[in-house]
Enzyme design. Sequence first.
Site, PDB file in Angstrom:
ATOM      1  CG  ASP A 340      -2.018   1.029   1.180  1.00 21.96           C
ATOM      2  OD1 ASP A 340      -2.639   1.160   0.112  1.00 21.96           O
ATOM      3  OD2 ASP A 340      -2.237   1.721   2.194  1.00 21.96           O
ATOM      4  CG  HIS A 345       2.590   6.238  -1.726  1.00 20.20           C
ATOM      5  ND1 HIS A 345       2.140   6.414  -3.012  1.00 20.20           N
ATOM      6  CD2 HIS A 345       1.487   5.966  -0.986  1.00 20.20           C
ATOM      7  CE1 HIS A 345       0.821   6.255  -3.041  1.00 20.20           C
ATOM      8  NE2 HIS A 345       0.405   5.978  -1.823  1.00 20.20           N
TER       9      HIS A 345
END
Length: 598
Positions: A340, A345
């Site tokens: 996730d 990211h």
Amino acid sequence: MATLYSTQCPSFFAYSPSSSSFSSSNLALLQRVNFSRRFLASKASLKSQPLSSQAPVNTQQHHGAVAAAVTPIENGTSHKQLKAELLSVMSPEESQGEADFEKDENESTVSITVVGASGDLAKKKIFPALFALYYEDCLPKHFTIYGYARSKMTDAELRNMVSKTLTCRIDKRENCSEKMDQFLKRCFYHSGQYDSQENFAGLDKKLKEHEGGRTSNRLFYLSIPPNIFIDAVKCASLSASSGNGWTRVIVEKPFGRDSESSAALTKSLKQYLTEDQIFRIDHYLGKELVENLSVLRFSNLIFEPLWSRQYIRNVQLIFSEDFGTEGRGGYFDHYGIIRDIMQNHLLQILALFAMETPVSLDAEDIRNEKVKVLRSMRPLQLQNMVIGQYKSHTRGGVTYPAYVDDKTVPDGSLTPTFAAAALFIDNARWDGVPFLMKAGKALHNKRAEIRVQFRHVPGNLYNRNIGTDLDRATNELVIRVQPDEAIYLKINNKVPGLGMKLDRSNLNLHYAARYSKEIPDAYERLLLDAIEGERRLFIRSDELDAAWSLFTPVLKELEEKRIIPEYYPYGSRGPVGAHYLAAKYNVRWGDLGTDIDQ
Ligand SMILES: NC(=O)C1=CN([C@@H]2O[C@H](COP(=O)(O)OP(=O)(O)OC[C@H]3O[C@@H](n4cnc5c(N)ncnc54)[C@H](OP(=O)(O)O)[C@@H]3O)[C@@H](O)[C@H]2O)C=CC1
Ligand SMILES: O=C1O[C@H](COP(=O)(O)O)[C@@H](O)[C@H](O)[C@H]1O
């Protein structure tokens, strides 16, 4: 007049913030000049490409154009004067570009379809970002927004739903409700199944009515669960592609669960789209301080020479949220925190941070450098990883739930909600420097930051004044991505007075104090870039492959061995194991909260 780099619609033009009285028609003209220069650049590259693919903007040329428009222009300059001045400095190609731009503005249109418009992301992020762009005059003259989903809704109901989430920037309250009404009038809704070509053909028909015979450019934003990406792409591509302009598709993460499923997704997408049409979004790349990383590094002489193993002891990439998976447990349990947050990211930030100087600011040059970093990295190993999961905790009479208390999470789930990892880049610049990542949900605060810890000063004359803990006295550069954006450098300083006492202080660039303008949401920048065909902040398929190959082996091992996560209380600082992992590499996490970390 001091001229600074500040932009109203960042991609188009720049002007001096001190010239707030600078007339809006002059600003519009500057915008046009820059835009026409960009238009020229993109036209030049269009010639060599098929119509269905992209016309990448030459970022270098763009920056040149922006720089040109930043030339000081006195307040009070009339629009006519300015136009004459600008036209006089334009080359014949640029004048032609200006004419072409005007023609293009009138003759082309952009339709943005939010697929999954009834969903959380659409409401929370996409429509508000589109409105912000509209407010800032960043959307093209002719544009239409369509919501598409299975839910039955009228245009009025969509507008009502969207209106609830629109806000104006604090510094832009003027005519806000008027602007909202104008924006909402350009939003429409079409209900359909994601796997129905017929339903997408219905959308196509409606889009054509709005396009009114102009060159139609179409952007589809896939804001839907990943299991229906391909159905939607297939139907949109076969039944609702533009016939005479570009068609682009923004794809939201997750891009698969591992190397194999990601490759399968890419392969399926490429049955219907070319790589140029696929815009894989990682919204962290659209965050202001992530975008600023390269500026900080490559436009300040003081940083780049220090940016290597010679001066940097370790780099830390930290993400924390002070809430759990509330409401998203179903999605989250299938992915976990590593997929996730870390694999995308944090890894994207790492690649930007560690890359070599790109040949130019062009998307391909930057992405080439990022891929090189990813391909120089060692796949993550289990012994360099700690995983955790939050458990219930009662504080101040309030009981916070455990991850497994979420009704959408299967009982006994071992999915990590926290992970810490030590990664290494085996290249000349970074050999031996630990890049530590830490990401977690339901922790004590919400924060995303990059911490760069520098080496000790060799033969430091002031060691006696510093004490035994040399780590505490080394310089640390903190780039706080959110909240309350800041860049600060911890330095040693003499405490004023007759003695020789040292303390640690910050050289501090606190955005709220320095800049009055509200920082745009990441989705605004990314949507604008997708409309303009700027791919710099989107993930290329080889980047994605390289990213997955770093994490896939350890993800498989964790699942096959059913490794039990270390349980940490909701609202705590996470598992103690993260400290042992850091200590293994002589690192202390920088976010432990010293007096000078605000
Ligand atoms: N929400 C967030 O904060 C973030 C989301 N993302 C990603 O963005 C995408 C959209 O997220 P989000 O808006 O939260 O998703 P939602 O679960 O809200 O789904 C969006 C829409 O898709 C339709 N939908 C949902 N489930 C199904 C299904 N099983 N089959 C067919 N249609 C379905 C629904 O519309 P209808 O029933 O009307 O057709 C729903 O309104 C996802 O890929 C997600 O991973 C990425 C980052 C953050
Ligand atoms: O992609 C995701 O990001 C959000 C955090 O985004 P932010 O911009 O609010 O920091 C995270 O909550 C979510 O789990 C993840 O899918």
